[in-house]
Design an enzyme around this catalytic site. Structure first.
Site, PDB file in Angstrom:
ATOM      1  N   ARG A 270       0.884  -1.163  -0.098  1.00 45.23           N
ATOM      2  CA  ARG A 270       0.102  -0.048  -0.027  1.00 45.23           C
ATOM      3  C   ARG A 270       0.935   1.392   0.070  1.00 45.23           C
ATOM      4  O   ARG A 270       0.390   2.235  -0.543  1.00 45.23           O
ATOM      5  CB  ARG A 270      -1.132   0.006   1.248  1.00 45.23           C
ATOM      6  CG  ARG A 270      -2.004  -0.914   0.900  1.00 45.23           C
ATOM      7  CD  ARG A 270      -3.117  -0.896   2.164  1.00 45.23           C
ATOM      8  NE  ARG A 270      -4.341  -1.628   1.721  1.00 45.23           N
ATOM      9  CZ  ARG A 270      -5.013  -2.165   2.923  1.00 45.23           C
ATOM     10  NH1 ARG A 270      -4.972  -1.863   3.939  1.00 45.23           N
ATOM     11  NH2 ARG A 270      -6.172  -2.681   2.360  1.00 45.23           N
TER      12      ARG A 270
ATOM     13  N   GLY B   4     -13.937  -3.486  -0.507  1.00 42.83           N
ATOM     14  CA  GLY B   4     -15.532  -2.759  -0.103  1.00 42.83           C
ATOM     15  C   GLY B   4     -15.810  -1.786  -1.029  1.00 42.83           C
ATOM     16  O   GLY B   4     -17.031  -1.523  -1.589  1.00 42.83           O
TER      17      GLY B   4
END
Ligand code: ADP
Ligand code: MG
Length: 404
Positions: A41, A378
């Site tokens: 990330r 999500g």
């Protein structure tokens, strides 16, 4: 109808020179023994940070880490600051708390080309509550607001949504988020047909909104994973000891009817890899409908796998979410592997959303053959469900279409 997000500027359409740039990033990396265990990330946002540094901006980086309830030194961003400094080869100051007098002072002392990382935003309870006072404090640090944390865009938090209307200057998205929005928009708007969705994974209940919305868009929906057994059971077909969701049976029946009414082909597995235990040594059999009471369906069978691969091969565009079986255990990985290979080979535009499906294509070494793999599980599902992402919506409202 899909929203038009193209009015939200990307970082390279905004003047950053000498400006205080508040950057909301997703630096929520796994930490072990005080060190970043996986820096994926962090590396993903380097282009956005480097772009701003090259323009002599004053950078205020912001992220959450884990789910602390108030200040919790074990969830400090300190290891992240150290790793990021190393990756950028650039000094990074870390504040003690997301806001407050000391942080305010650090912000006002920032010079061109310097980086300040705000301590874990969730140390302040106002972050998750989208508190207005906190939003205003964040906004007071920013001449420019940039969001490059797509994975949190489905949450209305102070740093992802609340602060945006209070920022005096321009607001936009970083390179990562820009790419995500472009890919998801492309998936929905590309006229290529047929649009095929491959859905699997553990539960129907996780994916109801997604299936509902895809029924209005896709020509074919291929179902695998444990989810398939809820549908088969709803049709009164045998499933042995396979996992299914009793309370979702009526809904599964409704979805099957809706698909039929709309002319969407909703395909269920014709055969299954079954076993009585989930282990690397499990003895497996192929079953069409002769399930023994103790048989658990743990992967799609060879006929299903061939059918699904063929449909993916002939598709115009394909969206995949959720593995076809318990791919983490070798005897049950073939179906997921076949889908991943078909996705890699087809000429169709291919997009994968979902943590486990993304992990599966990585594991098979096919990630670079997929058009786009969404990093925000999500958030990408919320987008495809047709729901508004508060983080994106706030940016859209802050950037009304220009009249000429
Ligand atoms: P994603 O993260 O891609 O959205 P999910 O989290 O919905 O996917 O589902 C992934 C999980 O589903 C995996 O851990 C996998 O082992 C499990 N799974 C897939 N098929 C089956 C099955 N037939 N029975 C039990 N578990 C399954
Ligand atoms: Mg998952």
């Amino acid at each position: 109808m899909t929203m038009d997000w193209s009015q939200i500027p990307a970082i390279n359409q905004i003047d950053l020179t000498g400006k205080r740039v508040f950057m909301r990033l997703d630096l929520n990396a796994p930490i072990k023994d005080g060190k970043v265990k996986d820096d994926t990330r962090l590396r993903a946002v380097l282009p956005t940070i480097n772009y701003a540094l090259a323009r002599n901006a004053r950078l205020i980086l912001a992220s959450h880490l884990g789910r602390p309830k108030g200040v919790d030194p074990s969830q400090s961003l300190e290891p992240v600051a150290a790793k990021l400094a190393e990756l950028l080869n650039h000094e990074i100051k870390l504040s003690d708390y997301p806001v407050g007098d000391a942080t305010q002072k650090l912000v006002s002392e920032l010079r061109n080309n310097e980086i300040l990382l705000l301590e874990n935003l969730r140390f302040d309870k106002g972050e998750s509550k989208n508190d207005e006072e906190l939003s205003k404090q964040f906004a007071s640090y920013a001449d420019v607001y940039i969001n490059d944390a797509f994975g949190t865009a489905h949450r209305a938090h102070a740093s992802t949504a609340g602060m945006i209307p209070f920022v005096q200057g321009p607001s936009g998205v970083g390179f990562l988020m820009h790419k995500e929005i472009a890919a998801l928009t492309h998936l929905l708007n590309d006229p290529a047909r047929p649009f095929v969705a491959v859905l699997g994974g553990a539960k129907v209940s996780d994916k109801i909104g997604l299936i509902q919305n895809l029924l209005g868009q896709c020509q074919s929906i291929l179902i695998g994973g444990a989810m398939a057994y809820t549908f088969l059971k709803a049709l009164d077909l045998p499933v042995g000891a396979s996992r299914f969701e009793e309370d979702q049976l009526p809904l599964a029946a409704t979805l099957l009817k809706k698909a039929e009414a709309r002319g969407v082909k909703l395909l269920l597995p014709e055969d299954h890899v079954v076993a009585t235990e989930i282990s690397a040594e499990a003895k497996t059999r192929i079953v069409t409908d002769k399930f023994q009471p103790e048989d658990m369906g743990l992967d799609i069978g060879p006929r299903t796998l061939a059918t699904y691969s063929e449909i993916i091969h002939n598709a115009g565009k394909v969206f995949w979410n959720g593995p076809m079986g318990v791919f983490e255990v070798a005897p049950f990985a073939a179906g997921t592997r076949a889908v991943a290979e078909a996705m890699a080979k087809t000429n169709a535009y291919t997009l994968i959303g979902g943590g486990d499906s993304a992990a599966a294509v990585e594991q098979f070494g096919l990630a670079d053959k997929i058009s786009h793999i969404s990093t925000g599980g999500g958030a990408s599902l919320t987008f495809l469900e047709g729901e508004v992402l508060p983080g994106l919506e706030a940016l859209r409202l802050a950037n009304p279409p220009k009249k000429d």
